[in-house]
Scaffold this active site. Structure first.
Site, PDB file in Angstrom:
ATOM      1  N   HIS B 152     -15.021 -38.991 -84.010  1.00 10.44           N
ATOM      2  CA  HIS B 152     -14.550 -37.840 -84.782  1.00 10.44           C
ATOM      3  C   HIS B 152     -15.562 -37.449 -85.845  1.00 10.44           C
ATOM      4  O   HIS B 152     -15.244 -36.789 -86.820  1.00 10.44           O
ATOM      5  CB  HIS B 152     -13.186 -38.132 -85.407  1.00 10.44           C
TER       6      HIS B 152
HETATM    7  S1  FES Z   1     -14.778 -41.066 -86.654  1.00 12.81           S
HETATM    8 FE1  FES Z   1     -12.833 -41.473 -85.778  1.00 12.81          FE
HETATM    9  S2  FES Z   1     -13.149 -43.469 -85.049  1.00 12.81           S
HETATM   10 FE2  FES Z   1     -15.029 -43.070 -85.984  1.00 12.81          FE
END
Ligand code: FES
Ligand code: HEM
Lengths: 438, 187
Positions: B152
């Site tokens: 993410h």
């Molecule tokens: S940014 Fe969501 S798990 Fe690493």
């Protein structure tokens, strides 16, 4: 009864002829199971105007049976251990007689189950099936949806491929967002310090159990249904015998026809595109040290995944991570409140000109959320436009999702000018003829 | 059989508000039953916590002699990756300089290392548990040169501190000690 061709059958208790009839009577006297079936599946008065959107409930029930039957056979050849799970599934695919078929039916059956249940739910949203006196029926349906999600999530972990492992890691880590106790809960869920063998074994145990819990809730769902009977496309109550027909043979045959059409579709996928809905990465054995470049859940969870990821900002002292989790759960739990958020007395969207439009907007919103869930957050939505990324589309569609339920539904319930309802299911109403027979 | 209100319980006089000793007994029994059931469920719940053998597998020793400055290696500890980063002087300098940058989870670089040239981290993104990229030179290391989590989009700096993205906290530093110049015990 309205149908002249329907012979009036003597209830078994009145003394049926023949050996089988006598045996039935004997049992029925001690446990009235045949009278019960006669009452609930044969005589059971059903609105005579149900359209094909009413086929999806019985379809869902049949898929549940298919999932349990194939699952039990798979379990006979599956080994819930991190060193053997992946290979045992490959053995099912290659060596076990018809193993490939059984697994493909089970694997795609999960997708079909969600497809059918989502249609079933949107049917309810369109025709107002959640309104009194069916609130409890609606609630039980949402409970089934939640149980299905848990079951499918844990089932997906069993083959122990890369997506199995990392999907399990990301989803269980959601609970670490809970303040103070989060980490303890995650360790408890895992039975260790990472998703590992204890996790796989407990997921297998629960994956076996939960479908039977679903069966139990389905029984309650049907019980609640049979108290007031089905809603119908007009959304008005049945007023007289003329509005109903017996369930058997009219709807048994219609449900069977629908099943035939559905099975053609389902089996076409099983035979010609069995992996189209899956992720190729799940044919790579799980590796705890390497995360795949792009983790995506199965398609039926994508809209919720999109909502989870779209909260990228803190509000007051609440961290984005926790907010995302709250928003994701809220997107399902809000359905429990729907009967009160939409307090309009008119059930069917056919008589609610504005809601009828907004229903489709909402459907498109859900599909867009699914799209966002499948994309990397920082990908561009339109190739030429640089500052419009999928995160932003996710934020807009998430906001609209809640706006629909929390703002639009109550406002419509209060202010929408509804169209006149027909007198009864049978009688076409002046000026409303086209609608009544639609 | 039909009972009238008076003849159900001749031995138990009703109080002013119609409550009887039987009501109390029913309540007390129910409360005891619920309490007892809750206690009986505890072993079932606790059985799902890490077992003794899982807890026992908690330390490993790593020889880092062959790891050159600028190199990073990954070892497995408790089922998770642990990153060992042999930092270069420039990286250490940058990490220390960034102590003053606006950090989402403020922590000085010196509090995250035992020896400045060795950075030891649990290689699990504090967002939702993916393994961040950056252990191999070919992988993206994000805008701050440390690690980048592709799941993410979290960016970590030369000290493994979160700088940008949804992760709430810095990469965790596990318990470890140097047994000698080049041997580490983790756990
Ligand atoms: S940014 Fe969501 S798990 Fe690493
Ligand atoms: C609500 C009904 C069910 C749903 C939605 C469901 C869903 C799933 C899913 C999504 C998978 C992963 C398929 C894959 O990608 O390989 C799976 C695997 C599996 N399921 Fe189920 N399942 C259900 C019922 C059952 C039942 C009752 C059993 C009986 C034990 C069972 C046993 C298995 C086994 C052994 C596997 C692993 C083999 C494989 O991966 O194909 N399932 N299930």
């Amino acid at each position: 009864m309205t149908a002249p061709s329907e012979p009036t059958r003597a209830a078994p208790t009145e003394g049926s002829p023949g050996m089988i009839g006598k045996a039935k009577d004997w049992i029925d006297y001690r446990m009235p199971i045949f009278s019960f079936m006669e009452h609930e599946l044969h005589e059971y008065p059903t609105p005579k105007n149900l359209n094909y959107w009413w086929n999806f409930g019985s379809l869902a029930g049949i898929i549940l049976v298919i999932m349990i039957a194939t699952g039990i056979v798979l379990a006979m050849n599956y080994t819930p251990h991190i060193d053997h799970a992946f290979n045992s599934v490959e053995r099912i695919m290659r060596d076990v007689n018809y193993g490939w078929l059984i697994r493909y039916i089970h694997m795609n059956g999960a997708s079909m189950f969600f497809l059918v249940v989502y249609i079933h739910i949107f049917r309810g949203l369109y025709f107002g099936s959640y309104k009194p006196p069916r609130e409890l029926l609606w609630w039980l349906g949402i409970v089934i949806l939640l149980l299905m999600m848990m079951t499918a999530f844990m089932g997906y972990v069993l083959p122990w491929g890369q997506m199995s492992f990392w999907g399990a890691t990301v989803i269980t880590n959601l609970f670490s967002a809970i303040p103070w106790v989060g980490d303890a809960i995650v360790t408890w869920l895992w039975g260790g310090f990472a998703v590992d063998n204890p996790t796989l074994q407990r997921f297998f145990s629960l994956h076996y159990l939960l479908p039977f819990v679903i069966v139990g809730v389905v029984v309650l769902h049907l019980w609640a249904l049979h108290v007031h009977g089905s809603n119908n496309p007009l959304g008005i109550d049945r007023k007289s015998e003329k509005d109903s027909i017996p369930f058997h043979p009219y709807y048994t045959i219609k449900d069977l026809y629908g099943l035939g059409v559905f099975l053609i579709f389902y089996m076409a996928i099983v035979f010609f595109a069995p992996n189209a809905l899956g992720e190729p990465d799940n044919y790579i054995p799980a590796n705890p040290l390497v995360t795949p470049a792009h983790i995506v859940p199965e398609w039926y969870l994508l809209p919720f995944y999109a909502i989870l990821r779209s909260i990228t900002f803190d509000i007051w002292f609440i961290e984005a991570k926790l907010l995302g989790v709250i928003a994701m759960f809220a997107s399902i739990f809000i359905l429990f409140l729907l009967p009160w958020l939409d307090f309009s007395k008119v059930r069917s969207a056919r008589f609610r000109p504005i809601y009828k439009q907004l229903f489709w907007v909402f459907l498109v919103d859900c599909i867009l959320l699914g799209l966002v869930g499948a994309k990397a957050p920082n990908d561009k939505v339109f190739p030429g436009i640089d500052n419009f990324e999928y995160v932003q589309l996710g934020q807009i569609t998430t906001a609209y999702y809640f706006f629909h339920f929390l703002i639009l539904m109550p406002l419509l319930a209060k202010f929408e000018p509804t169209r006149p309802l027909p007198e009864s299911i049978s009688e076409p109403v002046l000026g409303n003829r086209a609608e009544a027979g639609e | 059989m039909s009972h009238s209100a008076e003849d159900t319980d001749p031995g138990l006089p009703a109080g002013d508000d119609g409550e009887t000793r039987r009501d109390f007994l029913t309540l007390a029994t129910a409360a005891l039953g619920v309490g007892g059931a809750a206690l009986a469920v505890w072993p079932l719940i606790d059985s799902m916590n890490p077992a003794a053998d899982t807890l026992a597998l908690s330390t490993i020793e790593v020889d880092v002699k062959g790891v050159k400055p600028g190199q990073r290696i990954t070892v497995k500890w408790r089922g998770k990756p642990v990153f060992i980063d042999h930092r270069t002087p420039e990286q250490i300098e940058k990490a220390q300089a960034d102590d003053a940058a606006g950090l989402p989870d403020p922590q000085a670089d010196k509090d995250r290392v035992k020896k400045p040239e060795w950075l030891v981290l649990v290689g699990v993104c504090t967002h939702l548990g993916c393994v961040p990229l950056g252990q191999k030179p070919s992988q993206p290391r994000g805008e701050f040169g440390g690690w980048f989590c592709p799941c993410h989009g979290s960016h970590y700096d030369f000290s493994g501190r979160i700088r940008k993205g949804p992760a709430p906290t810095n990469l965790e530093v596990p318990q470890y000690q140097f047994l000698n110049e080049t041997t580490l015990r983790i756990g």
